[in-house]
Design a protein around this motif. Sequence first.
Motif: not given
Ligand code: PLP
Lengths: 356, 356
Positions: A97, A186, A196, A201, A232, A234-237, A256, A258-260, A300-302
């Motif tokens: 990614r 966004r 990313k 952000y 999604e 801010g930093a999560m799906n 994004l 997301g891996i999670t 869901a996010g790291t």
């Molecule tokens: C905008 C956004 N969406 C989703 C995620 C979740 O992605 P991941 O599960 O790979 O952490 C993140 C960040 O980590 C993100 O910045």
Amino acid sequence: METMANNVAIEKSKTSKIQDVDFDNLSFGSVYSDHMLVCDYKNGEWSAPKVVPYQPITLDPSAKIFHYGQSIFEGMKAYKDEAGKIWLFRPLENWKRLNKSAKRLAIPELPEAYFMDGLNALLQVESDWVPQNPGSSLYIRPFIFASGNGFHASPADEYKFIIACAPSGSYFSGKVKVLIEETYSRAANGGVGYAKAGGNYAGQFYPTQLAAEKGYQQVIWTDDNTHEFIEEAGAMNVFVRIGDTLLTAPTNDRILDGITRKSILDIANDEGIKTEVRKVSVHELVEAAKNGTLKEMFGAGTAAVISPIAGFGYHGEDYDLPELENSYASLLKKRITDIQYNRAEDKFGWRYEVAQ
Amino acid sequence: METMANNVAIEKSKTSKIQDVDFDNLSFGSVYSDHMLVCDYKNGEWSAPKVVPYQPITLDPSAKIFHYGQSIFEGMKAYKDEAGKIWLFRPLENWKRLNKSAKRLAIPELPEAYFMDGLNALLQVESDWVPQNPGSSLYIRPFIFASGNGFHASPADEYKFIIACAPSGSYFSGKVKVLIEETYSRAANGGVGYAKAGGNYAGQFYPTQLAAEKGYQQVIWTDDNTHEFIEEAGAMNVFVRIGDTLLTAPTNDRILDGITRKSILDIANDEGIKTEVRKVSVHELVEAAKNGTLKEMFGAGTAAVISPIAGFGYHGEDYDLPELENSYASLLKKRITDIQYNRAEDKFGWRYEVAQ
Ligand SMILES: Cc1ncc(COP(=O)(O)O)c(C=O)c1O
Ligand SMILES: Cc1ncc(COP(=O)(O)O)c(C=O)c1O
């Protein structure tokens, strides 16, 4: 004194800050470990990475990072199991990614070996920094930025790839209330939302501040054209449970990957939970909230792993979600963290042991 | 030794690089003057600005500029007239726009006096750096970035405002060919396109590289939803002349409100040229090119002033523009630069003399 590990040169710090850290009361991403990985791009190529003492970065005022936002990053975690072994979760996905982001931002792609060898060497040196306390982990921040100079709006000729680490506790404390955004956006179609990229952000901060003033901790982004479909946070799906079906939006060039998110989908399928990856409209969400079929929402996010949502605001109305005994969120969180912390079998092959 | 000018403390550089600069062969924005203005935001307020020797910036690897793209900038020029007086063009408009950008990027707004006094003091010190050669000027780059630390995706608590200067020649050499973009986008509805945010520029580099591979120097951005309406170029607003009417898109939250653009509209109206500020569709452009009514296209912005467009590509076809004897572009460029360089009356009150 320089040593080598995993083909990576290591310059050890003379002192350590570790005794100043209260591992029982970690916040998120505000204390940094003793070393970092550094790798420079110059004259058309990436040089070999090095582990060096964590130290300031010096740049010319004309460095393009200050002017044109050419920066990308990743977010990962290192987990320590009961035996003291250190694990990563699907690290190659982060490397892939990172390079997808790099391409879109006209940043030179990074060789896999520099990423993986660098990560291994850094974590070997920083193994004491990986917390063992439940819920804690070493947050890992790989990033690349334009260090080359010039006021001409064009890609830089020099870049820095750095990995820094921060022992961290949880990202959110407790359940969050979210606002479904109807004005701001966004990401654009054909834009950089799937990368990313730093700029994605900064653009969220102001709308998130406005939401916070109204009592919401997070914004749920909708498509920029109609604001009718949830995308999604801010930093999560975002996942939604309607009845017994778990729903999440398909990824596209605004969202994004997301891996999670994709791991949660696999685990849910493995659990026999019905999942649907499709567009979820705000209308459907509101209707489900009204008729009682909206059971759960979670991010869901790291960083936050799985973050349950207590309710959402939309169009001046607030909708509360029920408190469930056996939520998908808690089941899925347990399964994914059990894999991450090496507490359960890893039938998917996601765990990666750091050489020590 | 510290002196004061315009309420601004000045620390002079011990040496000067000016004798190394070939003022007859200046490129754009790649040589920097001896001093810069610096102003820090800390503990909730901006400190008084200072002129200091041009020098590197040192930041922690966790500084938010590296991670979350919180950065904005402006572009201005100082012009030297025949008598050696130094002039700015509508500088308060740049200050206002900087604060509009600041607000959208959750960056604290900068007081007018810090911007204007700082600019005056810096230019007084750097007056020898303002070139007198025709077409040259001192390019001025005010910018603000997040210098506060932390991996939490939230606004920084510290910022730096800097003004740096670069004696510069012209931005483009000769006419440019442009590609009308059908896939990628610059900005979202409800996004940050109207702000001069760093991230807006990084996102353009890759599509611009793809266009360059096909022989186009610039991309003309279209709306992200339909790609049917032209919006602006990389760092310029776009004008189109169909028949004798001069057209440009209305500004909105995706388009930068260019100071050159609005000045050009005022001058054109003053010249009795018919202007229309309205959406311009690609379809209309192609039709006009085919039936011979498309007479001119040009970009307008501080860096390039007015940059005539030789032709455009769209949907695999190339459309050439005629070579006109008396183009609007050359008339308008002469009128605006005559005001900027104090060669003609300034009936609009746009010129601003720098105290010396
Ligand atoms: C905008 C956004 N969406 C989703 C995620 C979740 O992605 P991941 O599960 O790979 O952490 C993140 C960040 O980590 C993100 O910045
Ligand atoms: C995206 C964009 N559009 C238009 C312009 C033109 O604005 P101005 O005339 O104020 O320089 C600029 C930059 O300067 C720009 O960056």
